[in-house]
Motif scaffolding. Sequence first.
Motif, mmCIF file in Angstrom:
data_model
loop_
_atom_site.group_PDB
_atom_site.id
_atom_site.type_symbol
_atom_site.label_atom_id
_atom_site.label_comp_id
_atom_site.label_asym_id
_atom_site.label_seq_id
_atom_site.Cartn_x
_atom_site.Cartn_y
_atom_site.Cartn_z
ATOM 1 N N THR A 1 0.786 -1.057 0.015
ATOM 2 C CA THR A 1 -0.051 -0.078 -0.019
ATOM 3 C C THR A 1 1.053 1.205 -0.055
ATOM 4 N N HIS A 2 0.209 2.391 -0.156
ATOM 5 C CA HIS A 2 0.989 3.761 -0.143
ATOM 6 C C HIS A 2 0.890 4.227 1.158
ATOM 7 N N THR A 3 0.503 3.741 2.254
ATOM 8 C CA THR A 3 0.424 4.141 3.706
ATOM 9 C C THR A 3 1.667 3.809 4.565
ATOM 10 N N ASN A 4 2.333 2.711 3.937
ATOM 11 C CA ASN A 4 3.598 2.445 4.814
ATOM 12 C C ASN A 4 4.945 2.068 4.193
ATOM 13 N N GLU A 5 4.857 3.102 3.550
ATOM 14 C CA GLU A 5 6.152 2.905 2.570
ATOM 15 C C GLU A 5 7.738 3.107 3.166
ATOM 16 N N ASN A 6 8.722 2.722 2.627
ATOM 17 C CA ASN A 6 9.993 2.845 2.888
ATOM 18 C C ASN A 6 10.037 2.462 4.467
ATOM 19 N N ASN A 7 9.462 1.285 4.646
ATOM 20 C CA ASN A 7 9.697 0.622 6.086
ATOM 21 C C ASN A 7 10.820 -0.203 6.420
ATOM 22 N N LYS A 8 10.812 -1.012 7.495
ATOM 23 C CA LYS A 8 11.934 -1.721 7.779
ATOM 24 C C LYS A 8 12.045 -2.826 6.865
ATOM 25 N N ALA B 1 -1.400 5.479 -10.045
ATOM 26 C CA ALA B 1 -1.379 4.846 -8.864
ATOM 27 C C ALA B 1 -0.220 5.314 -8.038
ATOM 28 N N GLN B 2 -0.115 5.620 -6.829
ATOM 29 C CA GLN B 2 1.076 6.111 -6.157
ATOM 30 C C GLN B 2 1.701 5.264 -5.189
ATOM 31 N N ASN B 3 1.268 3.826 -5.143
ATOM 32 C CA ASN B 3 2.024 2.737 -4.493
ATOM 33 C C ASN B 3 3.497 2.647 -5.042
ATOM 34 N N ASN B 4 4.442 2.793 -3.952
ATOM 35 C CA ASN B 4 5.825 2.323 -4.295
ATOM 36 C C ASN B 4 5.777 1.020 -4.533
ATOM 37 N N PHE B 5 6.555 0.727 -5.525
ATOM 38 C CA PHE B 5 6.995 -0.738 -5.869
ATOM 39 C C PHE B 5 8.192 -1.030 -5.274
ATOM 40 N N ARG B 6 7.956 -2.065 -4.615
ATOM 41 C CA ARG B 6 9.141 -2.874 -3.576
ATOM 42 C C ARG B 6 9.670 -3.715 -4.367
ATOM 43 N N LEU B 7 10.999 -3.300 -5.141
ATOM 44 C CA LEU B 7 11.515 -3.908 -6.061
ATOM 45 C C LEU B 7 12.530 -5.207 -5.113
ATOM 46 N N VAL B 8 12.775 -4.917 -3.978
ATOM 47 C CA VAL B 8 13.456 -5.780 -3.116
ATOM 48 C C VAL B 8 12.631 -5.726 -1.610
ATOM 49 N N ARG B 9 12.520 -6.760 -1.149
ATOM 50 C CA ARG B 9 12.024 -6.884 0.305
ATOM 51 C C ARG B 9 13.115 -7.830 1.225
ATOM 52 N N PHE B 10 12.904 -7.504 2.279
ATOM 53 C CA PHE B 10 13.856 -8.317 3.229
ATOM 54 C C PHE B 10 13.278 -9.781 3.244
ATOM 55 N N ALA B 11 11.947 -9.901 3.226
ATOM 56 C CA ALA B 11 11.377 -11.441 2.933
ATOM 57 C C ALA B 11 12.381 -12.153 1.958
ATOM 58 N N ASP B 12 12.316 -11.365 0.731
ATOM 59 C CA ASP B 12 13.039 -11.770 -0.546
ATOM 60 C C ASP B 12 14.403 -12.274 -0.001
ATOM 61 N N ILE B 13 15.110 -11.269 0.630
ATOM 62 C CA ILE B 13 16.407 -11.316 1.022
ATOM 63 C C ILE B 13 16.558 -12.714 2.002
ATOM 64 N N LEU B 14 15.695 -13.112 2.900
ATOM 65 C CA LEU B 14 15.771 -14.288 3.624
ATOM 66 C C LEU B 14 15.532 -15.450 2.901
ATOM 67 N N ASP C 1 -13.277 -19.579 -12.583
ATOM 68 C CA ASP C 1 -11.946 -20.049 -12.434
ATOM 69 C C ASP C 1 -10.850 -18.893 -12.536
ATOM 70 N N GLU C 2 -11.264 -17.829 -12.312
ATOM 71 C CA GLU C 2 -10.583 -16.662 -12.641
ATOM 72 C C GLU C 2 -9.784 -16.238 -11.276
ATOM 73 N N ALA C 3 -8.520 -15.594 -11.465
ATOM 74 C CA ALA C 3 -8.101 -15.025 -10.299
ATOM 75 C C ALA C 3 -7.064 -13.469 -10.605
ATOM 76 N N TRP C 4 -7.110 -12.723 -9.974
ATOM 77 C CA TRP C 4 -6.273 -11.545 -10.168
ATOM 78 C C TRP C 4 -5.365 -11.187 -9.269
ATOM 79 N N PHE C 5 -4.199 -10.558 -9.765
ATOM 80 C CA PHE C 5 -3.209 -9.881 -8.727
ATOM 81 C C PHE C 5 -3.726 -9.076 -7.985
ATOM 82 N N ARG C 6 -3.589 -8.763 -6.535
ATOM 83 C CA ARG C 6 -4.093 -8.002 -5.806
ATOM 84 C C ARG C 6 -2.906 -6.946 -5.263
ATOM 85 N N LYS C 7 -1.752 -7.573 -5.312
ATOM 86 C CA LYS C 7 -0.987 -6.696 -4.748
ATOM 87 C C LYS C 7 -0.604 -5.311 -5.463
ATOM 88 N N TYR C 8 -0.283 -4.305 -4.775
ATOM 89 C CA TYR C 8 -0.539 -2.913 -5.465
ATOM 90 C C TYR C 8 -1.693 -2.476 -5.907
#
Length: 511
Positions: free
Chosen positions: A258-265, A378-391, A358-365
């Motif tokens: 979301t755009h409400t908690n960007e650049n977080n930890k 849309a103003q949502n920052n796109f997280r190119l890398v998250r710490f979850a990915d790093i883990l 039988d349809e589904a749609w991406f909800r992220k962003y």
Amino acid sequence: MKKTLYKVIYFIMPLLILVSCKKEKLNVENPNVITEDQFWKTESDAQQGLNAAYAMFYKPGLWSRWIYFRLDLTSDEGFSKSPWVELADWTRFQYINYNFWEGNVQSWRDTYKAVFRTNQVLANVAAIEFADQTKKDKILAQAKFLRALHYYYAAIMWENVPLVLEPSKPDDLPVQSTLAQVWAQVEKDLTEAAQVLPVEWDAPNVGRPTKGSVMAYLARAYMQQRKWQEAKTALDYFFTGAGAGKYDLVANYKDNFTHTNENNKESVYEIQFSDVNKGGDGDDPNATMSTNRPQFFAPRSIGWSDGQARYWLVNEFKKEKTTEGKIDPRLQHSLFYPALEADFNDKIYGRSWQWDSDEAWFRKYARDYYRNNEDYFAQNNFRLVRFADILLMYAEVLNELGQTANAYQYVDKVRSRVKMASLAVAYPTIGMDKDKFRDRLKMERVLELSGESVRWADLKRWGDLETAEKVAKVAERDPDFNNFQVGKHIRLPLPQIEVQNNSNLTQNPQY
């Protein structure tokens, strides 16, 4: 940075280079336009030049729109049944016109425009006098990071691309590079940037790449080449190096989109989008700085619905319950699907399901958390890398290095946020078997990172697209892969117009 950068981001653009002739007739200076000779003199010029490089994130060939079609929809996570047939064909490996603008040429063009702008910074800023040498070094390091980032994705998409490392001239015919040479340049730029960029920026500059951003992409580049030890060294930064303790998982998984908690930890690097400007996608001061992804990926009657998710993702999320006996909560925030309301008492843009069963749609962003439709801004920052990915990357690298026992804890950290049992408890038959651990990790990455533009690179890195037998397994999840030709569709064709205009380019194999 998200507000500071927008104020000046479009004030420097590539300047016209004229051939030498009779000066009084052809080289007439426009008093309303600054020339290249007049620019690149001050610290302000240097910063504006760098801002122009950042501005390329907002172009439709890249992260404003079309790159998601290449990275998300071409993978087994997504597909298109757009009425725009050629657009849909380019997500199912039916490449007829290599000059298809939206599927190929525009992304190529914007990639090299971005590279050109970084090259301008690197070629010109070195000669500018700064009161603070550190500030100058950071500008150059940011340009190197951005150039490496664009070449990283060029390597993922086309592979054998020209390495252009100086500002281009109209008559240039850049020589084609091998994939290995592209990776070597990415490594070089990132290694040099890592020596300069800070562990963190002060508040006005939040959003610029940090040392962690650099190490994440360096690890990604190494992993794509299966240089596991080098990748581990890069990722050690987050666990035993200067980045240890700086990053963590946010408590609420939804806050990553979301755009409400960007650049977080949890953020390692994200594109700073904004809905401040609602102009076009050109280079004028009012040009858009937002993303069109939600508009193109939203369900029918809400957006253009040119891209959607494969339904097997829904089934995968439901295979395992949480320790409380509930559905994996990541499903609620990852996908729109028919049973969303029944499973989570949640609706789709404020309405009950009205699409196919039988349809589904991406909800992220998507922005359904505060509005009932989408638009181009849309103003949502796109997280190119998250710490979850790093883990999960760290777990993969450790497993490949034969340290499977040590790898479990990093997967478990990701799972524990959403109250999934530890991997050893949920899948005891894995044990210390490296192949079984890798197979499970492939699904762990899907559950955590689906729709985040990493899956295409994952499939390539794992070798899942290298043999007919492996591709057939992918096709069981995504029938578009029945069109996939081994040795050919692992990479996009080069735009044919580039091959025709440059004698130093050869079309990619089998095209």
